[in-house]
Enzyme design. Sequence first.
Site, short mmCIF file in Angstrom:
data_model
loop_
_atom_site.label_atom_id
_atom_site.label_comp_id
_atom_site.label_asym_id
_atom_site.label_seq_id
_atom_site.Cartn_x
_atom_site.Cartn_y
_atom_site.Cartn_z
N LYS A 291 0.81 -1.23 0.00
CA LYS A 291 0.00 0.00 0.00
C LYS A 291 0.84 1.28 0.00
O LYS A 291 0.36 2.33 -0.43
CB LYS A 291 -0.95 0.01 1.20
N ASP A 327 -10.13 2.81 1.69
CA ASP A 327 -10.20 2.35 3.09
C ASP A 327 -10.70 3.48 3.99
O ASP A 327 -11.44 3.25 4.95
CB ASP A 327 -8.79 1.95 3.59
P1 NAP Z 1 0.10 -4.26 9.85
O1 NAP Z 1 0.53 -3.02 9.14
O2 NAP Z 1 0.95 -5.46 9.78
O3 NAP Z 1 -0.06 -3.85 11.42
C1 NAP Z 1 -0.30 -4.83 12.38
C2 NAP Z 1 -0.64 -4.18 13.73
O4 NAP Z 1 -1.07 -5.23 14.59
C3 NAP Z 1 0.53 -3.50 14.40
O5 NAP Z 1 0.06 -2.43 15.18
C4 NAP Z 1 1.07 -4.61 15.31
O6 NAP Z 1 1.77 -4.15 16.43
C5 NAP Z 1 -0.22 -5.24 15.76
N1 NAP Z 1 -0.10 -6.62 16.21
C6 NAP Z 1 0.22 -7.69 15.44
N2 NAP Z 1 0.21 -8.81 16.19
C7 NAP Z 1 -0.13 -8.43 17.45
C8 NAP Z 1 -0.31 -9.12 18.68
N3 NAP Z 1 -0.13 -10.45 18.74
N4 NAP Z 1 -0.69 -8.44 19.77
C9 NAP Z 1 -0.86 -7.10 19.71
N5 NAP Z 1 -0.70 -6.39 18.56
C10 NAP Z 1 -0.33 -7.03 17.46
O7 NAP Z 1 -1.35 -4.72 9.42
P2 NAP Z 1 -2.55 -3.80 8.88
O8 NAP Z 1 -2.49 -3.68 7.41
O9 NAP Z 1 -2.61 -2.56 9.69
O10 NAP Z 1 -3.82 -4.74 9.19
C11 NAP Z 1 -4.21 -5.01 10.53
C12 NAP Z 1 -5.54 -5.75 10.55
O11 NAP Z 1 -6.56 -4.95 9.97
C13 NAP Z 1 -5.53 -7.06 9.77
O12 NAP Z 1 -6.24 -8.02 10.53
C14 NAP Z 1 -6.31 -6.73 8.51
O13 NAP Z 1 -6.99 -7.88 8.00
C15 NAP Z 1 -7.30 -5.73 9.05
N6 NAP Z 1 -7.82 -4.86 7.99
C16 NAP Z 1 -9.15 -4.85 7.78
C17 NAP Z 1 -9.68 -4.07 6.78
C18 NAP Z 1 -11.15 -4.08 6.57
O14 NAP Z 1 -11.61 -3.64 5.49
N7 NAP Z 1 -11.94 -4.55 7.53
C19 NAP Z 1 -8.85 -3.26 5.99
C20 NAP Z 1 -7.49 -3.28 6.22
C21 NAP Z 1 -6.97 -4.08 7.24
P3 NAP Z 1 3.34 -3.87 16.37
O15 NAP Z 1 3.51 -2.47 15.86
O16 NAP Z 1 3.78 -4.03 17.78
O17 NAP Z 1 3.95 -4.89 15.46
#
Ligand code: NAP
Length: 484
Positions: A291, A327
């Site tokens: 992205k 988004d």
């Molecule tokens: P990302 O950039 O990889 O960020 C992951 C985030 O989750 C970081 O803040 C990370 O913390 C935290 N994290 C990961 N594992 C964790 C754990 N075990 N305990 C606590 N925190 C944890 O991912 P992203 O793109 O932001 O996506 C995150 C989620 O949003 C995904 O599940 C994705 O499917 C969902 N999402 C949904 C939509 C929708 O349309 N509904 C759209 C986009 C994304 P750290 O900084 O400490 O690593």
Amino acid sequence: MLRCLTLTADSDTDKLRNIRNNSQWLDAIEIRLDLCLQRNKGFITSLVDTACEASLSVVILSFRREEDGGKKTELSEAERLNLLEQLLCPGITHVDIERGVTAPGVEARADELGIEVIRSLHDFQGVPASMTELIEEIAAVGEIPKIACYPSSSQDVLELIRIARETFRIKNKIVLGMGAFGFFSRVAPQLCGSMLTFCSAGERSGAPGQTSPRELEEVYRVSQQNSHTVYFGIIGNPVLHSKSPQLHNPWFAEGRMNAIYVPFQVDDVGLFMRLAEQLGIRGFSVTVPHKQKIIQQVDRVEEAVQSIGSCNTVIRTSEGWVGSNTDYQGFLAPLKRTDILSVGNHVLVIGAGGVARTVVYALVQAGLVVTIVNRTDEKAAGLAAEFGVNWKPMQSQLSAGKFELIVQTTSAGMEPNTEIDPLPGYKFKGSEIVYELIYAPEQTRFLSRAGDAGCRIIGGREMLHAQALLQFEQFSSAYNPEAE
Ligand code: NAP
């Protein structure tokens, strides 16, 4: 475009059942003798008859060698070829013989019965060199070339497409990529100039990346794809888990558009842009981890993309490739149906990853007072500083009742760790709105805890659906088959 079921079921009874149960989505079957328990005329005839009753026009007989991905057998090479020859019978339309195998008996018998020869090459290590020459050579002697290779990078996919384009005039050929990088070629065989695609039913797949007959047809409408089909897609790494094809493809079908939305596994966005040009792709969704990187690859981005630093949608326009971020609006859509978006309301954002950037931007734009917490405090602090909002260390006491809205943006709670809670000590008051962005699974531990406390809850599917609808509006505007 022929849809061919490779008969992979463990039991021979299930092979027969799988033909009958899937016939509405099929044109062809491939009988793999290496996967048959009964290698005799009676059983082969019953398979051929079942295919005939189901009005399938193509029946392929093969006896795959182990080195070509077949199941190990106790037979010698001479016995394998002898059996393949003996079991050719009326009703079989094609026999598959591996490249480099000398099988005069099989060829003579095929000739006698009017059966066409498919000359196959399987490469599980990559995309073999000199495929163009090989395809031309095989086609020149009146056989059907089949190349199944294993791309493992965007570079390999470019190579595969180069070969497909160079051999475009050869209509009777099968060119497909196995594995995640090759998946697009199975659901959009037109892109590789293939006459046929393989699928499998039940637990066992015939080869890496094969999908089910139902998915091939109901999601990707393979039988309807043709040279006028307009392609859209999603890029990511990984990408095959994405639910977006299940949303966009039915919308294209409902709109009677000859357009298909395909997942592309991509490890280099620059190379994908070259591929998109070559394949005439009109637009695509962008997911993790591309992205940010995609922003450098497009000709123009909308203002929100600049501010958020994240682009999830790209379309081809008369001004070139244009990037936007749906988004942002998609996230706000379910909140607009509540009264939470009032200036001064307090919101807690859990997480500081990619989607958190979009969420914080949207909430700041709406005038809410944002506080961020994240597993890694420094990332919370960094994101907060960028957008001029508050942050708290993960270990600090967060007073329940301060926040009218809590947005859970982390991936903590996604399968298979369904018991993980990103904020385990937090006690909900019960009056807040809790918005969970994870959409698979639909119910996370965090969301059910909030629900039990009486909170109003919003699931991740609402955002997924809303942002996809906004993308679809853009894809519809980029769909213009007359321009081809
Ligand atoms: P990302 O950039 O990889 O960020 C992951 C985030 O989750 C970081 O803040 C990370 O913390 C935290 N994290 C990961 N594992 C964790 C754990 N075990 N305990 C606590 N925190 C944890 O991912 P992203 O793109 O932001 O996506 C995150 C989620 O949003 C995904 O599940 C994705 O499917 C969902 N999402 C949904 C939509 C929708 O349309 N509904 C759209 C986009 C994304 P750290 O900084 O400490 O690593």
